[in-house]
Design an enzyme around this catalytic site. Structure first.
Site, short mmCIF file in Angstrom:
data_model
loop_
_atom_site.label_atom_id
_atom_site.label_comp_id
_atom_site.label_asym_id
_atom_site.label_seq_id
_atom_site.Cartn_x
_atom_site.Cartn_y
_atom_site.Cartn_z
N GLU A 129 6.33 5.03 7.68
CA GLU A 129 5.03 5.81 8.09
C GLU A 129 4.99 7.13 8.53
O GLU A 129 4.26 7.53 9.50
CB GLU A 129 4.40 4.79 9.10
N THR A 141 0.88 -1.20 -0.08
CA THR A 141 0.13 0.16 0.05
C THR A 141 0.92 1.32 -0.06
O THR A 141 2.02 1.09 -0.04
CB THR A 141 -0.77 0.20 1.30
N GLY A 186 7.26 -2.51 0.85
CA GLY A 186 7.51 -3.86 1.45
C GLY A 186 6.80 -5.02 0.66
O GLY A 186 5.76 -4.58 0.22
C1 LIG Z 1 4.01 -1.81 12.63
C2 LIG Z 1 3.72 -1.84 11.35
C3 LIG Z 1 4.86 -1.66 10.50
C4 LIG Z 1 4.35 -2.10 9.02
C5 LIG Z 1 5.59 -1.89 8.01
C6 LIG Z 1 5.80 -0.21 7.73
C7 LIG Z 1 6.09 -0.22 6.23
C8 LIG Z 1 6.27 1.28 5.91
C9 LIG Z 1 5.25 1.96 5.04
C10 LIG Z 1 5.55 3.36 4.63
O1 LIG Z 1 6.22 4.10 5.31
S1 LIG Z 1 3.99 3.98 3.82
C11 LIG Z 1 4.75 5.45 3.44
C12 LIG Z 1 4.49 6.47 4.33
N1 LIG Z 1 4.69 7.88 3.99
C13 LIG Z 1 4.10 8.78 4.84
O2 LIG Z 1 3.85 8.66 5.98
C14 LIG Z 1 4.20 10.21 4.25
C15 LIG Z 1 4.53 11.21 5.12
N2 LIG Z 1 4.01 12.79 4.59
C16 LIG Z 1 2.80 12.81 4.94
O3 LIG Z 1 1.98 12.44 5.50
C17 LIG Z 1 2.48 14.18 4.04
O4 LIG Z 1 3.39 14.64 3.12
C18 LIG Z 1 2.63 15.37 5.31
C19 LIG Z 1 3.64 15.29 5.98
C20 LIG Z 1 1.33 15.27 6.25
C21 LIG Z 1 2.36 16.77 4.65
O5 LIG Z 1 1.13 16.58 3.64
P1 LIG Z 1 0.59 17.86 3.06
O6 LIG Z 1 1.71 18.38 2.29
O7 LIG Z 1 -0.51 17.59 2.26
O8 LIG Z 1 0.14 18.57 4.54
P2 LIG Z 1 0.14 19.99 4.69
O9 LIG Z 1 0.33 20.97 3.87
O10 LIG Z 1 1.11 20.01 6.03
O11 LIG Z 1 -1.39 19.86 5.53
C22 LIG Z 1 -2.36 19.46 4.68
C23 LIG Z 1 -3.59 19.32 5.70
O12 LIG Z 1 -3.78 17.87 5.61
C24 LIG Z 1 -3.75 17.39 7.08
N3 LIG Z 1 -3.21 16.06 7.05
C25 LIG Z 1 -2.25 15.83 6.81
N4 LIG Z 1 -2.01 14.28 6.84
C26 LIG Z 1 -3.04 13.81 7.30
C27 LIG Z 1 -3.57 12.48 7.86
N5 LIG Z 1 -2.83 11.65 7.90
N6 LIG Z 1 -4.78 12.55 8.39
C28 LIG Z 1 -5.46 13.59 8.33
N7 LIG Z 1 -5.27 14.83 7.99
C29 LIG Z 1 -3.83 14.93 7.55
C30 LIG Z 1 -2.77 18.25 7.90
O13 LIG Z 1 -3.29 18.24 9.19
C31 LIG Z 1 -3.31 19.66 7.25
O14 LIG Z 1 -4.61 20.00 7.66
P3 LIG Z 1 -4.73 21.60 7.91
O15 LIG Z 1 -3.99 22.27 8.85
O16 LIG Z 1 -4.65 22.40 6.75
O17 LIG Z 1 -6.28 21.67 8.49
C1 LIG Z 2 12.52 -0.04 6.43
C2 LIG Z 2 11.45 0.78 5.60
C3 LIG Z 2 10.35 0.39 5.01
C4 LIG Z 2 9.50 1.16 4.23
N1 LIG Z 2 8.39 0.59 3.75
C5 LIG Z 2 7.69 1.59 3.00
C6 LIG Z 2 6.52 1.12 2.33
O1 LIG Z 2 6.02 -0.03 2.60
N2 LIG Z 2 5.95 1.95 1.38
C7 LIG Z 2 6.28 3.10 1.46
O2 LIG Z 2 5.49 3.87 0.50
N3 LIG Z 2 7.21 3.75 1.86
C8 LIG Z 2 7.87 2.85 2.76
N4 LIG Z 2 9.24 3.24 3.24
C9 LIG Z 2 9.60 4.68 3.06
C10 LIG Z 2 9.31 5.50 3.87
O3 LIG Z 2 7.83 5.77 3.98
C11 LIG Z 2 9.96 7.20 3.99
O4 LIG Z 2 11.51 6.75 3.68
C12 LIG Z 2 9.45 8.03 5.00
O5 LIG Z 2 8.37 8.48 4.74
C13 LIG Z 2 10.62 9.26 5.19
O6 LIG Z 2 10.69 9.78 3.97
P1 LIG Z 2 12.04 9.95 3.08
O7 LIG Z 2 12.69 8.95 2.77
O8 LIG Z 2 11.58 10.98 1.80
O9 LIG Z 2 12.78 10.92 3.93
P2 LIG Z 2 13.12 12.54 3.92
O10 LIG Z 2 11.83 13.23 3.99
O11 LIG Z 2 13.61 13.00 2.81
O12 LIG Z 2 14.01 12.78 5.17
C14 LIG Z 2 15.19 13.30 5.17
C15 LIG Z 2 15.42 14.42 6.31
O13 LIG Z 2 14.62 15.50 5.67
C16 LIG Z 2 13.98 16.14 6.89
N5 LIG Z 2 12.91 16.69 6.40
C17 LIG Z 2 12.00 16.38 5.41
N6 LIG Z 2 11.01 17.06 5.29
C18 LIG Z 2 11.09 18.21 6.15
C19 LIG Z 2 10.42 19.42 6.44
N7 LIG Z 2 9.24 19.51 5.72
N8 LIG Z 2 10.78 20.11 7.49
C20 LIG Z 2 11.96 19.65 8.20
N9 LIG Z 2 12.61 18.58 7.90
C21 LIG Z 2 12.34 17.81 7.08
C22 LIG Z 2 13.56 14.94 7.51
O14 LIG Z 2 13.24 15.08 8.72
C23 LIG Z 2 14.98 14.02 7.58
O15 LIG Z 2 15.78 14.32 8.61
C24 LIG Z 2 9.91 2.45 4.11
C25 LIG Z 2 11.19 3.04 4.67
C26 LIG Z 2 12.05 2.30 5.44
C27 LIG Z 2 13.06 2.71 6.08
#
Ligand SMILES: CCCCCCC/C=C/C(=O)SCCNC(=O)CCNC(=O)[C@H](O)C(C)(C)COP(=O)(O)OP(=O)(O)OC[C@H]1O[C@@H](n2cnc3c(N)ncnc32)[C@H](O)[C@@H]1OP(=O)(O)O
Ligand SMILES: Cc1cc2nc3c(=O)[nH]c(=O)nc-3n(C[C@H](O)[C@H](O)[C@H](O)COP(=O)(O)OP(=O)(O)OC[C@H]3O[C@@H](n4cnc5c(N)ncnc54)[C@H](O)[C@@H]3O)c2cc1C
Length: 561
Positions: free
Chosen positions: A334, A52, A91
């Site tokens: 996440e 996802t 993943g």
């Molecule tokens: C134990 C289980 C482990 C399983 C294995 C894990 C495998 C890993 C998977 C992954 O990593 S999946 C990929 C994960 N990626 C992320 O989490 C991406 C992170 N980035 C973001 O979420 C967004 O880019 C951001 C940082 C939230 C910024 O988004 P955006 O630019 O649209 O936000 P803003 O301009 O700051 O705010 C917009 C507005 O939207 C609200 N908002 C943002 N996120 C959420 C949310 N998740 N739910 C509800 N609302 C959200 C935010 O509060 C702002 O609201 P307002 O302030 O404008 O009202």
């Molecule tokens: C083990 C593992 C499993 C993963 N599994 C998945 C998966 O299943 N699906 C998926 O989609 N992704 C997955 N990811 C990716 C993961 O979601 C991203 O690595 C994570 O969201 C961080 O984003 P990035 O790598 O772009 O880091 P970046 O955002 O590039 O972070 C690098 C640095 O920049 C800083 N930075 C970035 N933006 C800002 C800001 N606005 N202000 C201040 N500082 C900032 C951060 O704090 C950090 O210090 C996985 C990653 C790992 C390590």
């Protein structure tokens, strides 16, 4: 319903299957769910599942993959237009999955409607080979997490039926017209769920590490406490207790917070499913903040536990290295922790301004009203006096600290704006205070929840032991943040000025270490900065991509018919 048994992987990939199913439940319409979960949709597909959240990294709002609707064929055409738009990390993508839920910018009738989720077939169900237009593989060896085949995915003119767009909230009609969702934040829904889950993971990882380290510390005898006496258990050393017992207290605290986070998630998503989105901002802020707060603490705590076991902690058989390498990416995935703390800060600053305007707040931020009412003078000028034996007094101290630091952050923003710079620059120039405010808010929530849990415990013996842990957790937290209980603004301003001074010379300062690329052996740290291309070439050389990995995925389809 399905069991994926993978030869060669140490743990079933159900975790990612769970995320796939959660996203479906979160984003697919009821009729789509009926389709997906009927034999006609070939349940085996789910068995190979998909990953996802195919965002890429932090800034998902600007991710580059596009899904352009073609009304003449009622299909979406998916493309990753640049090397930096290649999906990276999901993943299960590297070798296993046949389908993926892909986040892409939706274009229809010439207009972009932002991020939406699509189910994309990526490998043939019969041969398991990548389908036309799909370049997919494993991203190569990682720091840990080797049981998961994190992969890369590049899509070039891949066509999918209109019905493959997850349309619970937004729809594209056959003629291409777009029906917008009740809230554009719902696409982000699954991430809130996993972040809430990760809070529980922090408790599990930390409690396992404490169990290993404290049990071992009762077995290990070392050195001499009093001349001539037998070597004591290392658990008798105060220094060892000071390392481990606050972590033990944190493990209990996070267990209670994990339960609270799970209950809160299900309560609020229940309201959302009834069309009430009013609590979504707080749920997002809480999940983001507590995920960052608890994973940072647990991550550091696991290392303390490992080192508290001396040399044997460094053995794989201690279990601690594996706990660490498996847990540490929770600080990144996440939602990278700093980015998450800034999200929570965005919510806190908004609530602070509402409280200043006299609006009544609810939930975990209601203290901002309280502090406004208490005394007219700025919160930040009030001393924090604690009764060190009374948990309620400590909760008040954490509440006041959080209110102070939220006010400091809001005033820093205000001050920057008064220098008539942009909102974005003002935000960036206040990031230190913003992260600190979120950290203090989360710390207050954890202490408050610990106290609330205690109030539910009637057994006096259990209450007494947990009260001791709660006092230790709260007091230890004060020693770690004593500056926040004293005025620190001048020091922070000086640090910020130093950061600005260092910034233009930062790269030159590391260049002057004069490591060549071979010595660094890092695609991220290359002297020429050519990261993405070299990372893609490096991944393609991964052992998993080199030969036909004969991992036979044996599916036990419990329901064949
Ligand atoms: C134990 C289980 C482990 C399983 C294995 C894990 C495998 C890993 C998977 C992954 O990593 S999946 C990929 C994960 N990626 C992320 O989490 C991406 C992170 N980035 C973001 O979420 C967004 O880019 C951001 C940082 C939230 C910024 O988004 P955006 O630019 O649209 O936000 P803003 O301009 O700051 O705010 C917009 C507005 O939207 C609200 N908002 C943002 N996120 C959420 C949310 N998740 N739910 C509800 N609302 C959200 C935010 O509060 C702002 O609201 P307002 O302030 O404008 O009202
Ligand atoms: C083990 C593992 C499993 C993963 N599994 C998945 C998966 O299943 N699906 C998926 O989609 N992704 C997955 N990811 C990716 C993961 O979601 C991203 O690595 C994570 O969201 C961080 O984003 P990035 O790598 O772009 O880091 P970046 O955002 O590039 O972070 C690098 C640095 O920049 C800083 N930075 C970035 N933006 C800002 C800001 N606005 N202000 C201040 N500082 C900032 C951060 O704090 C950090 O210090 C996985 C990653 C790992 C390590």
């Amino acid at each position: 319903q399905l069991k994926c048994v993978h030869r060669g992987f140490s743990e079933p990939l159900d975790l990612h299957l769970g995320m796939f199913l959660t996203t479906l439940l979160n984003q697919a319409s009821p009729t789509q769910l009926d389709t997906f979960f009927t034999p006609a949709w070939n349940l085996e597909i789910v068995g190979t599942y998909a990953q996802t959240e195919l965002g890429h990294g932090t800034h998902i709002r600007k991710l580059e993959t596009t899904a352009t609707y073609d009304p003449s064929t009622q299909e979406f055409v998916l493309n990753c237009p640049t090397v930096s738009s290649i999906k990276w990390w999901p993943g299960g993508l590297g070798k296993t999955s046949n389908h993926a839920i892909v986040l892409a910018q939706l274009y229809t009738l010439g207009k972009c409607h932002g991020l939406h989720a699509f189910i994309v077939p990526i490998r043939c169900m019969k041969t398991h080979q990548p389908l036309p237009g799909v370049t997919v593989g494993d991203i190569g060896p990682k720091f840990g997490f080797e049981e998961v085949d994190n992969g890369y995915l590049k899509l070039e003119n891949v066509r999918i039926p209109r019905e493959n767009m997850l349309m619970k909230y937004a729809q594209v009609e056959p003629d291409g017209s777009y029906l917008k969702p009740p809230s554009d934040k719902l696409t982000y829904g699954t991430m809130v769920f996993i972040r809430a889950m990760i809070v529980g993971e922090s408790a599990r990882a930390l409690s396992k590490s404490c169990t290993i380290a404290i049990r071992y510390s009762a077995v290990r005898h070392q050195s001499e406490l009093r001349p001539g006496e037998p070597e004591p258990q290392i658990l008798d050393y105060q220094a060892q207790q000071y390392k481990l017992f606050p972590l033990l207290a944190a493990a209990y605290a996070f267990t209670f917070v994990g339960q609270y986070m799970s209950d809160t998630y299900h309560r609020i998503t229940g309201h959302i499913n009834q069309g009430d989105f009013s609590q979504l901002p707080e749920l997002h802020a809480l999940a983001a903040g507590l995920k960052a707060f608890t994973t940072w603490t647990a991550n550091a705590g696991i290392e303390v536990c490992r080192m508290a076991c001396g040399g044997h902690g460094y053995l794989c058989c201690s279990g601690l290295p594996d706990i660490y390498v498996t847990f540490t990416p929770t600080c990144t995935y996440e939602g990278e922790n700093t980015v998450m703390m800034l999200q929570t800060a965005r919510f806190l600053v908004k609530c602070y301004r509402q409280a200043r305007e006299g609006q009544q707040l609810s939930g975990t931020v209601s203290y901002l009203n309280e502090q406004q009412r208490l005394q007219p003078q700025p919160v930040s000028s009030r001393p924090t006096v604690v009764n060190i034996n009374d948990l309620a007094s400590l909760v008040e101290a954490y509440k006041l600290r959080a209110a102070k630091l939220v006010e400091v952050a809001a005033k820093s923003l205000q001050g920057e704006l008064q220098r008539s710079i942009s909102q974005e620059d003002a935000w960036n120039n206040s990031s230190i205070e913003l992260v600190r405010a979120s950290d203090a808010h989360c710390h207050y929530v954890v202490v408050e929840l610990f106290a609330a849990k205690l109030s539910e415990i009637s057994d006096t013996a259990v209450h007494s032991v947990l009260n001791t842990l709660a006092l230790l957790y709260a007091l230890h937290g004060i020693t770690l943040n004593s500056g926040d209980f004293l005025q620190l603004s001048q020091i922070t301003q000086r640090i910020k000025a130093l950061l600005v001074e260092i910034r233009p010379n930062a790269v030159a300062l590391v260049d002057s270490f004069d490591y060549n690329d071979e010595m660094l052996n890092s695609v991220l740290g290359r002297y020429d900065g050519n990261v993405y291309e070299s990372m893609f070439e490096w991944a393609k050389r991964s052992p998993l991509n080199r030969t036909e990995v004969r991992s036979f995925i044996i599916f036990n389809i419990i329901q064949k018919k």
